[in-house]
Write a protein that holds these residues in place. Structure first.
Motif, PDB file in Angstrom:
ATOM      1  N   ASP A  90      41.435  28.886  51.642  1.00 48.65           N
ATOM      2  CA  ASP A  90      41.221  29.872  51.549  1.00 48.65           C
ATOM      3  C   ASP A  90      40.308  29.656  52.437  1.00 48.65           C
ATOM      4  O   ASP A  90      39.324  28.848  52.686  1.00 48.65           O
ATOM      5  CB  ASP A  90      40.451  29.716  50.385  1.00 48.65           C
ATOM      6  CG  ASP A  90      39.861  31.134  50.046  1.00 48.65           C
ATOM      7  OD1 ASP A  90      38.867  31.514  51.585  1.00 48.65           O
ATOM      8  OD2 ASP A  90      39.479  30.858  48.979  1.00 48.65           O
ATOM      9  N   SER A 114      41.261  39.107  49.489  1.00 51.13           N
ATOM     10  CA  SER A 114      41.865  38.677  48.162  1.00 51.13           C
ATOM     11  C   SER A 114      43.235  38.679  47.697  1.00 51.13           C
ATOM     12  O   SER A 114      43.520  37.657  47.284  1.00 51.13           O
ATOM     13  CB  SER A 114      40.818  39.017  47.062  1.00 51.13           C
ATOM     14  OG  SER A 114      40.180  39.480  46.903  1.00 51.13           O
ATOM     15  N   SER A 156      39.980  36.906  55.585  1.00 48.14           N
ATOM     16  CA  SER A 156      39.268  37.946  55.373  1.00 48.14           C
ATOM     17  C   SER A 156      38.712  38.817  56.253  1.00 48.14           C
ATOM     18  O   SER A 156      37.928  37.893  56.980  1.00 48.14           O
ATOM     19  CB  SER A 156      38.020  37.801  53.564  1.00 48.14           C
ATOM     20  OG  SER A 156      36.646  38.781  53.764  1.00 48.14           O
TER      21      SER A 156
HETATM   22  C1  LIG Z   1      36.106  31.951  49.977  1.00 50.70           C
HETATM   23  C2  LIG Z   1      36.293  33.652  49.778  1.00 50.70           C
HETATM   24  N1  LIG Z   1      37.558  33.852  49.014  1.00 50.70           N
HETATM   25  C3  LIG Z   1      37.823  34.948  49.282  1.00 50.70           C
HETATM   26  C4  LIG Z   1      37.635  35.512  49.283  1.00 50.70           C
HETATM   27  C5  LIG Z   1      37.824  36.966  49.361  1.00 50.70           C
HETATM   28  O1  LIG Z   1      38.181  38.043  50.391  1.00 50.70           O
HETATM   29  P1  LIG Z   1      37.952  39.779  50.456  1.00 50.70           P
HETATM   30  O2  LIG Z   1      36.362  39.989  50.169  1.00 50.70           O
HETATM   31  O3  LIG Z   1      38.366  40.137  51.512  1.00 50.70           O
HETATM   32  O4  LIG Z   1      38.541  40.820  49.430  1.00 50.70           O
HETATM   33  C6  LIG Z   1      35.782  35.797  50.229  1.00 50.70           C
HETATM   34  C7  LIG Z   1      35.331  36.871  50.708  1.00 50.70           C
HETATM   35  O5  LIG Z   1      34.737  37.762  49.517  1.00 50.70           O
HETATM   36  C8  LIG Z   1      35.684  34.479  49.754  1.00 50.70           C
HETATM   37  O6  LIG Z   1      34.148  34.428  50.787  1.00 50.70           O
END
Ligand SMILES: Cc1ncc(COP(=O)(O)O)c(C=O)c1O
Length: 370
Positions: A153, A60, A177
């Motif tokens: 993303d 995120s 991520s």
């Molecule tokens: C499509 C997508 N974007 C962003 C994120 C955010 O990653 P994180 O959980 O490491 O903050 C995730 C995963 O959880 C995700 O699946």
């Protein structure tokens, strides 16, 4: 029968001694914030995909910092998809900018690049396509129609390719991520920003330490978002395995699709793999008739499955101020009603895949076993 949607312990057991040694090395070094283990992992990751890589606290923050590095903020619009995890749009809102949604293609679950370009306004500052479930969005077509920055993303898409180009290397910037269940998973939260532009990489490095290049001198409002050093050590060990894990996911996905077809399960639409793409199957996501009843039946038979995502972002309570209504993104809404992600992780066995498919076939009243 008990087949989980994912099982991290199988992987941990395989790598236990290597991982423990890597953790012990960091512990004994006493360098817990950034330091050589983080630099080493950033270099390995960057070299593998031909990018600069900056380790951050989670995926995120990776997206948020990528947007901030491009100076996106209040008054700006960023076009993205409503069929994704909340963090995609959440990262845009955190900058003060406005997410503008565009519908997905139902077969790929990804942003429709042609439709996306119809949402461009004078305030559009960037496109934020999501490589959902391990399949890259068509950034090439997007680029033909939109000349501004593209932020990928890539949270779910490590090692994915489109026209031979890596996820994380086709946009101006990208966010990954390493959430534990991702294709490359840490033992906690972790993330990475990638870019081919040295100036943008430098800016993210500054923003991840409170906007500081020189200790106690602050030139921008950054955040504290460093890749944890213990996580970097874990990820360095696991990084040597991702190609074989990806190949395994692809083989399991092919087996699911072939067996569903063999058993004539026409009520289920297996995932699409466009000819330009190398899908890394973060999820094996079907579209299913009577999805909720199927999921309940699988659960009853001891089989885990997950609905990613039951509510598209334009219908989330926190995003109601954006002014979207039900019916506005029919593909995203249909996906939310019909998708089901079946068990998928590299350590899943062929026999388990077959049992899942046979159970689905039984639910729909098709007989036969392999
Ligand atoms: C499509 C997508 N974007 C962003 C994120 C955010 O990653 P994180 O959980 O490491 O903050 C995730 C995963 O959880 C995700 O699946």
């Amino acid at each position: 029968m008990r087949i989980p949607a994912f099982d991290l312990s199988r992987q941990t057991r395989q790598l236990e001694s290597e991982l423990q040694a890597a953790i012990a090395e960091v512990a004994l070094s006493g360098q817990f914030i950034l330091g050589p283990a983080v630099t080493r992992f950033e270099q390995t990751f960057g070299e593998a995909f031909g990018v600069h890589a900056i380790g951050v606290a989670n995926g995120s923050d990776a997206l948020y910092l990528a947007l901030r590095a491009l100076d996106i903020g209040p008054g700006d619009e960023v076009i993205t998809t409503p069929f994704t995890f909340f963090a995609t749009a959440g990262s845009v809102l955190r900058t003060g900018a406005h997410p503008v949604f565009t519908d997905i293609q139902l077969d790929t679950f990804n942003m429709d690049p042609v439709e996306a370009s119809a949402h461009v306004s004078p305030r559009t500052r960037a496109m934020l396509p999501v490589h959902l479930f391990g399949l890259m969005a068509d950034v090439d077509t997007l680029r033909v129609r939109f000349r501004g920055p593209v932020i990928e993303d890539a949270a779910q898409a490590i090692g994915a390719r489109f026209h031979g180009q890596w996820a994380g290397a086709v946009g101006d910037m990208a966010g990954f991520s390493f959430f534990p269940t991702k294709n490359l998973g840490a033992w906690g939260d972790a993330g990475m920003v990638t870019t081919k532009t040295p100036g943008l990489a430098d800016k993210v490095r500054m923003l991840r330490v409170h906007g500081s290049r020189q200790k106690y001198h602050h030139e921008a409002l950054g955040i504290n978002s460093r890749l944890d050093t213990l996580q970097a050590a874990v990820l360095s060990v696991k990084f040597t395995h991702w190609p074989e894990w990806t190949a395994r996911r692809q083989a399991l996905a092919a087996r699911y699709t072939a067996y569903l077809k063999d058993l004539g399960v026409s009520e289920v639409v297996p995932p699409t793999i466009p000819s330009e793409a190398e899908h890394v199957f973060h999820q094996y996501t079907i579209r299913a008739d009577r999805r909720d009843a199927l999921q309940a039946y699988l659960k009853d038979q001891g089989i885990g499955s997950t609905v990613y995502y039951p509510v598209p972002l334009h219908l989330q309570p926190i995003l109601q101020d954006l002014g979207y209504r039900k019916g506005q993104f029919p593909h995203a809404e249909e996906a939310s009603r019909t998708v089901l992600s079946l068990p998928m992780f590299p350590e899943l066995t062929e026999d388990e895949v077959d049992q899942v498919v046979e159970t689905i076939a039984r639910f729909y009243g098709h007989g036969g076993t392999r």
